[in-house]
Scaffold this motif. Structure first.
Motif, PDB file in Angstrom:
ATOM      1  N   GLY A 125       0.783  -1.226   0.000  1.00 17.92           N
ATOM      2  CA  GLY A 125       0.000   0.000   0.000  1.00 17.92           C
ATOM      3  C   GLY A 125       0.819   1.283   0.000  1.00 17.92           C
ATOM      4  O   GLY A 125       0.420   2.269   0.614  1.00 17.92           O
ATOM      5  N   ARG A 126       1.934   1.268  -0.754  1.00 14.68           N
ATOM      6  CA  ARG A 126       2.785   2.461  -0.770  1.00 14.68           C
ATOM      7  C   ARG A 126       3.516   2.564  -2.107  1.00 14.68           C
ATOM      8  O   ARG A 126       4.011   1.564  -2.636  1.00 14.68           O
ATOM      9  CB  ARG A 126       3.812   2.392   0.366  1.00 14.68           C
ATOM     10  CG  ARG A 126       4.640   3.673   0.548  1.00 14.68           C
ATOM     11  CD  ARG A 126       3.789   4.835   0.973  1.00 14.68           C
ATOM     12  NE  ARG A 126       4.600   6.017   1.297  1.00 14.68           N
ATOM     13  CZ  ARG A 126       4.081   7.210   1.522  1.00 14.68           C
ATOM     14  NH1 ARG A 126       2.769   7.401   1.472  1.00 14.68           N
ATOM     15  NH2 ARG A 126       4.859   8.231   1.825  1.00 14.68           N
ATOM     16  N   GLY A 200      -3.528  -2.347  -3.665  1.00 15.13           N
ATOM     17  CA  GLY A 200      -4.944  -2.440  -3.954  1.00 15.13           C
ATOM     18  C   GLY A 200      -5.264  -1.820  -5.300  1.00 15.13           C
ATOM     19  O   GLY A 200      -4.710  -0.769  -5.650  1.00 15.13           O
ATOM     20  N   ASP A 201      -6.154  -2.446  -6.048  1.00 19.13           N
ATOM     21  CA  ASP A 201      -6.435  -1.933  -7.395  1.00 19.13           C
ATOM     22  C   ASP A 201      -7.292  -0.673  -7.401  1.00 19.13           C
ATOM     23  O   ASP A 201      -7.499  -0.066  -8.447  1.00 19.13           O
ATOM     24  CB  ASP A 201      -7.069  -3.023  -8.267  1.00 19.13           C
ATOM     25  CG  ASP A 201      -8.406  -3.524  -7.723  1.00 19.13           C
ATOM     26  OD1 ASP A 201      -8.915  -2.976  -6.723  1.00 19.13           O
ATOM     27  OD2 ASP A 201      -8.958  -4.488  -8.317  1.00 19.13           O
ATOM     28  N   GLN A 202      -7.798  -0.279  -6.223  1.00 21.40           N
ATOM     29  CA  GLN A 202      -8.568   0.953  -6.123  1.00 21.40           C
ATOM     30  C   GLN A 202      -7.977   1.903  -5.082  1.00 21.40           C
ATOM     31  O   GLN A 202      -8.673   2.771  -4.552  1.00 21.40           O
ATOM     32  CB  GLN A 202     -10.027   0.638  -5.757  1.00 21.40           C
ATOM     33  CG  GLN A 202     -10.746  -0.246  -6.767  1.00 21.40           C
ATOM     34  CD  GLN A 202     -12.141  -0.621  -6.295  1.00 21.40           C
ATOM     35  OE1 GLN A 202     -12.942   0.237  -5.901  1.00 21.40           O
ATOM     36  NE2 GLN A 202     -12.444  -1.905  -6.314  1.00 21.40           N
ATOM     37  N   LEU A 208      -0.673   1.992 -10.232  1.00 23.45           N
ATOM     38  CA  LEU A 208       0.078   0.797 -10.618  1.00 23.45           C
ATOM     39  C   LEU A 208       1.503   1.177 -11.016  1.00 23.45           C
ATOM     40  O   LEU A 208       2.466   0.485 -10.657  1.00 23.45           O
ATOM     41  CB  LEU A 208      -0.621   0.083 -11.773  1.00 23.45           C
ATOM     42  CG  LEU A 208       0.066  -1.176 -12.298  1.00 23.45           C
ATOM     43  CD1 LEU A 208       0.232  -2.210 -11.194  1.00 23.45           C
ATOM     44  CD2 LEU A 208      -0.718  -1.758 -13.471  1.00 23.45           C
ATOM     45  N   ASP A 209       1.662   2.277 -11.717  1.00 26.37           N
ATOM     46  CA  ASP A 209       2.989   2.732 -12.123  1.00 26.37           C
ATOM     47  C   ASP A 209       3.854   3.048 -10.910  1.00 26.37           C
ATOM     48  O   ASP A 209       5.043   2.709 -10.883  1.00 26.37           O
ATOM     49  CB  ASP A 209       2.860   3.961 -13.024  1.00 26.37           C
ATOM     50  CG  ASP A 209       4.217   4.492 -13.469  1.00 26.37           C
ATOM     51  OD1 ASP A 209       4.903   3.783 -14.229  1.00 26.37           O
ATOM     52  OD2 ASP A 209       4.591   5.605 -13.045  1.00 26.37           O
ATOM     53  N   THR A 225       1.844  -8.011  -6.538  1.00 27.44           N
ATOM     54  CA  THR A 225       0.540  -8.659  -6.476  1.00 27.44           C
ATOM     55  C   THR A 225      -0.521  -7.601  -6.226  1.00 27.44           C
ATOM     56  O   THR A 225      -0.387  -6.797  -5.291  1.00 27.44           O
ATOM     57  CB  THR A 225       0.488  -9.714  -5.351  1.00 27.44           C
ATOM     58  OG1 THR A 225       1.516 -10.680  -5.566  1.00 27.44           O
ATOM     59  CG2 THR A 225      -0.863 -10.416  -5.335  1.00 27.44           C
ATOM     60  N   ARG A 226      -1.554  -7.592  -7.064  1.00 22.70           N
ATOM     61  CA  ARG A 226      -2.664  -6.649  -6.891  1.00 22.70           C
ATOM     62  C   ARG A 226      -3.841  -7.361  -6.231  1.00 22.70           C
ATOM     63  O   ARG A 226      -4.161  -8.510  -6.547  1.00 22.70           O
ATOM     64  CB  ARG A 226      -3.099  -6.071  -8.232  1.00 22.70           C
ATOM     65  CG  ARG A 226      -2.025  -5.265  -8.936  1.00 22.70           C
ATOM     66  CD  ARG A 226      -2.589  -4.563 -10.153  1.00 22.70           C
ATOM     67  NE  ARG A 226      -3.247  -3.313  -9.788  1.00 22.70           N
ATOM     68  CZ  ARG A 226      -3.984  -2.587 -10.621  1.00 22.70           C
ATOM     69  NH1 ARG A 226      -4.192  -3.015 -11.863  1.00 22.70           N
ATOM     70  NH2 ARG A 226      -4.516  -1.445 -10.237  1.00 22.70           N
TER      71      ARG A 226
END
Length: 252
Positions: A125-126, A200-202, A208-209, A225-226
């Motif tokens: 998460g960072r 997290g994908d949201q 993502l980048d 891993t997402r």
């Protein structure tokens, strides 16, 4: 009380909820902004006795709330490394979420500089340390700060709705936000340890980048891993996250 004086208290910094003396590896966990060592109690319970889990308790919260907070991540990393010295008798990995991931990175840098290469750095998460965002949440008034914390769901809203408890935790939340938001990456040699990124994908805090940019901070292997969810995706994927930690640390 000064930062130098709080650095001398061994037991205050490192919490070992489920001692695993027979484990061959250790996992050191770093809380998010406003978080505490107890956040990782379930992780410790799940991974013991295969993995000896240590959780770092920052000054200024829970039983350390009378101590001054440390609003600078590099200073905090220096203090944590001092406290980890007695725990380097077996291989260890580092796990940090949000602000804790950046802190874990700075601790990894210091450990490698002194000759200890972590088994892995798990960054959750960072965004990568080298990816800067201008953020000033720590300068908001109390209402603004609380609204931001609630938006990210990092602290139970029941706690934030309790005025008495809120008065106790808000200073540490603000200090941690300041530490995270004023952090500026200073180029250092790449880590040698593997880096495993969880995101997290949201998550509004990490694109993502920005997550993939962690690959630029290691000469070792890189994995990403997402998970479905926002900034605190790991709260809804606890089993999967702990399984990933176990798989990485026991498959050696």
């Amino acid at each position: 009380m000064t930062w130098a004086s709080i650095a001398t208290d061994n037991g205050a910094w490192v919490r070992r909820f489920h001692p695993a003396p027979e484990a061959t590896t250790r996992l050191v966990c770093f809380p998010h902004a406003g978080g505490s060592a107890s956040y990782y109690f379930p992780v410790s319970r799940t991974l013991s006795p295969e993995i000896d889990v240590l959780a770092i308790q920052y000054p200024g919260r829970q039983d350390r709330r009378a101590e001054p907070c440390v609003p600078d991540l590099r200073t905090l990393a220096d203090l944590v490394v001092q406290r980890l010295a007695p725990w380097l008798d077996r291989p260890l990995a580092l796990f940090g979420h949000s602000m804790g991931a950046t802190l874990a990175f700075e601790v990894a840098v210091r450990l490698e500089r002194s000759g200890t290469v972590p088994l892995s750095l798990f960054a959750s998460g960072r965004r990568a340390p080298s990816r800067h965002r201008t953020e000033t949440v720590h300068l908001l008034d109390d209402d603004g700060l609380i609204a931001n914390v609630k938006r990210l769901s990092g602290t139970a809203t029941q706690i934030l709705d309790d005025d008495e408890v809120l008065r106790m935790v808000l200073p540490s939340i603000r200090s941690d936000y300041k530490a995270a938001e004023t952090y500026r990456y200073q180029p250092v040699p790449r880590l040698h340890c593997p880096v495993v990124v969880l995101t997290g994908d949201q998550d509004p805090q990490v694109t993502l980048d920005e997550a993939e940019a962690w690959a630029n901070h290691t000469t070792g292997t890189f994995e990403l891993t997402r998970f479905s969810g926002g900034h605190f995706f790991l709260n809804n994927h606890a089993h999967r996250v702990t399984k990933e930690l176990r798989d990485h640390l026991t498959d050696r």
